[in-house]
Write a protein that holds these residues in place. Structure first.
Motif, mmCIF file in Angstrom:
data_model
loop_
_atom_site.group_PDB
_atom_site.id
_atom_site.type_symbol
_atom_site.label_atom_id
_atom_site.label_comp_id
_atom_site.label_asym_id
_atom_site.label_seq_id
_atom_site.Cartn_x
_atom_site.Cartn_y
_atom_site.Cartn_z
ATOM 1 N N UNK A 176 -5.638 16.043 5.125
ATOM 2 C CA UNK A 176 -5.366 15.139 4.017
ATOM 3 C C UNK A 176 -6.596 14.309 3.644
ATOM 4 N N UNK A 177 -7.319 13.856 4.633
ATOM 5 C CA UNK A 177 -8.525 13.053 4.411
ATOM 6 C C UNK A 177 -9.521 13.781 3.516
ATOM 7 N N UNK A 182 -14.036 4.593 2.084
ATOM 8 C CA UNK A 182 -13.105 3.626 1.507
ATOM 9 C C UNK A 182 -12.578 4.030 0.138
ATOM 10 N N UNK A 183 -13.238 4.970 -0.506
ATOM 11 C CA UNK A 183 -12.918 5.269 -1.905
ATOM 12 C C UNK A 183 -12.798 6.777 -2.100
ATOM 13 N N UNK A 184 -11.600 7.326 -1.924
ATOM 14 C CA UNK A 184 -11.449 8.784 -2.033
ATOM 15 C C UNK A 184 -11.795 9.328 -3.411
ATOM 16 N N UNK A 185 -11.576 8.538 -4.467
ATOM 17 C CA UNK A 185 -11.912 8.972 -5.824
ATOM 18 C C UNK A 185 -13.274 8.409 -6.256
ATOM 19 N N UNK A 232 -13.629 4.343 13.720
ATOM 20 C CA UNK A 232 -13.683 5.310 14.815
ATOM 21 C C UNK A 232 -12.361 5.351 15.569
ATOM 22 N N UNK A 233 -11.708 6.500 15.524
ATOM 23 C CA UNK A 233 -10.451 6.662 16.235
ATOM 24 C C UNK A 233 -9.286 6.036 15.495
ATOM 25 N N UNK A 234 -8.081 6.324 15.998
ATOM 26 C CA UNK A 234 -6.879 5.786 15.386
ATOM 27 C C UNK A 234 -6.152 6.838 14.574
ATOM 28 N N UNK A 235 -5.336 6.378 13.628
ATOM 29 C CA UNK A 235 -4.514 7.269 12.831
ATOM 30 C C UNK A 235 -4.832 7.172 11.364
ATOM 31 N N UNK A 236 -3.766 7.096 10.549
ATOM 32 C CA UNK A 236 -3.933 7.106 9.101
ATOM 33 C C UNK A 236 -4.558 5.824 8.568
ATOM 34 N N UNK A 237 -4.326 4.703 9.245
ATOM 35 C CA UNK A 237 -4.832 3.425 8.763
ATOM 36 C C UNK A 237 -6.360 3.428 8.734
ATOM 37 N N UNK A 238 -6.917 3.102 7.589
ATOM 38 C CA UNK A 238 -8.357 3.122 7.429
ATOM 39 C C UNK A 238 -8.936 4.520 7.358
ATOM 40 N N UNK A 239 -8.060 5.513 7.158
ATOM 41 C CA UNK A 239 -8.493 6.919 7.130
ATOM 42 C C UNK A 239 -7.959 7.609 5.879
ATOM 43 N N UNK A 290 -5.273 6.130 4.016
ATOM 44 C CA UNK A 290 -4.428 5.207 3.250
ATOM 45 C C UNK A 290 -5.197 4.371 2.230
ATOM 46 N N UNK A 291 -6.469 4.677 1.980
ATOM 47 C CA UNK A 291 -7.188 3.968 0.927
ATOM 48 C C UNK A 291 -6.674 4.446 -0.440
ATOM 49 N N UNK A 292 -6.416 3.517 -1.369
ATOM 50 C CA UNK A 292 -5.832 3.919 -2.657
ATOM 51 C C UNK A 292 -6.872 4.456 -3.642
ATOM 52 N N UNK A 293 -6.427 5.323 -4.521
ATOM 53 C CA UNK A 293 -7.237 5.712 -5.669
ATOM 54 C C UNK A 293 -7.126 4.621 -6.739
#
Length: 363
Positions: free
Chosen positions: A41-42, A325-328, A348-355, A357-360
């Motif tokens: 997804x990332x 931070x900015x997927x778009x 570094x590490x973890x799950x979806x948060x900060x990976x 879940x950044x908004x377009x």
């Protein structure tokens, strides 16, 4: 006059624009050092980049230097990356994989049977690395024997073949940021005698043999390389005694291989473009020696990136943290829109948060 937003041909790879997502270690591989569903997804979210250079991935078990980084040396890892490349291609994107051997920047707890890291020499780095016990000083390395180097070159060759099998459009060889290949290049680390130490030509021999092997395996048009002439990457390695001569020689020797691109980090990785302790360095001299696409990286703003491409000083500009931070990012750069704020504690590490879940901007 080219624009940052124009399409381009990078070797065998046609890209929709000249904005590149730089390789970014995120330490989110799942069991077996496999790229998992979150990673799919990332990268899917960021497929509008002209080219994605996927995060550094170890070419063998002994090449790993950080916890939960993906590899490209097992069938499971190839299958995991295939899910990523399929997702990026479904969105119209292009993606290559960065091939990685960290050398001495590792800890024995990350390596098979608690082995020592390997390097060009037994000189220990002052760096720290990310382990199950948090950040720890790296372990003391051992110097690779000359008779081990053909096997190492074959590891790179197999990794490149695996990357193509995983659906990548090509590979980037990581010869930067003071990892293994740069540990052979620099006389501040490489104290060897024999065919892989001493002169510039000897210190560059391993890198050039690796590149020749990969080009023979997958073709120069699908192969790139990353160099960082002035980086010490957090103080882990002093500079070479003559960076201009060393990297000038390397680029001259790479030129006949027909590589798709050369990705140069200008200045200190993640830091200043003109390190105060470094002698002046002529990147343009390297550019003139290289016939493939020229990719620049390090702290480029929208305005500087546009100017650099328009003036012909580079064919592509790579962005790192802005893409986290900015997927778009491509859309926002094209519309001069503000970017999301980076959450540095989630790098570094973890799950979806900060990976993921950044908004377009649309969202």
């Amino acid at each position: 006059m080219s624009s940052l937003f124009d399409p381009a041909q990078i070797g065998d790879i046609a890209v929709a624009n000249r904005i590149v997502m730089a390789p970014l270690t995120r330490n989110r591989a799942i069991a077996g050092n496999v790229a998992g569903p979150l990673t799919v997804e990332y990268y899917r979210q960021r497929a509008s980049a002209g080219l994605i250079i996927a995060e550094a991935s170890q070419i063998s078990p002994l090449a790993q230097g950080y916890l939960d980084t993906p590899g490209i040396h097992t069938p499971e890892q190839v299958a995991g990356w295939r899910q990523v490349t399929d997702a990026v291609h479904a969105e119209g994107g292009k993606i290559v994989l960065q091939l990685w051997h960290v050398g001495r920047i590792s800890h024995s707890s990350l390596l098979p049977d608690g082995a020592a890291p390997v390097s060009s020499s037994s000189r220990r780095s002052e760096a720290k690395t990310f382990t199950r016990d948090g950040f720890l000083p790296v372990s003391a390395p051992r110097a690779l024997r000359d008779d081990e180097l053909p096997g190492l070159i074959d590891d790179y060759r197999r990794a490149a073949r695996n990357a193509i099998a995983a659906g990548f459009d090509g590979v980037e060889v990581h010869a930067a940021n003071t990892y293994l290949l740069e540990q052979f290049l620099r006389d501040s680390v490489n104290d060897r005698s024999g065919p892989y130490g001493g002169s510039i030509a000897n210190r560059a021999r391993l890198l050039l043999e690796v590149m020749q092997a990969i080009v023979a395996e997958i073709g120069g048009g699908r192969t790139g390389i990353r160099l960082s002439p002035l980086t010490t990457f957090g103080g882990t390695t002093p500079l070479d005694s003559d960076p201009q001569a060393l990297y000038g020689y390397v680029v001259e020797q790479l030129a006949p291989l027909g590589l798709a691109f050369l990705h140069v980090i200008e200045g200190e990785t993640g830091g200043t473009r003109n390190p105060p302790a470094a002698k002046p360095f002529d990147y343009e001299a390297l550019h003139r020696s290289f016939p493939g696409a020229w990719m620049v990286n390090n702290g480029y703003s929208r305005a500087l990136a546009m100017e650099t491409v328009a003036e012909g000083k580079a064919d592509l500009v790579a962005f790192g943290r802005p893409f986290i931070s900015t997927p778009d990012l491509v859309y926002r750069l094209s519309h001069d829109a503000p970017l999301n704020e980076l959450r540095a504690d989630k790098l570094y590490g973890g799950g979806a948060e900060g990976y993921t879940d950044y908004p377009t901007l649309a969202a």
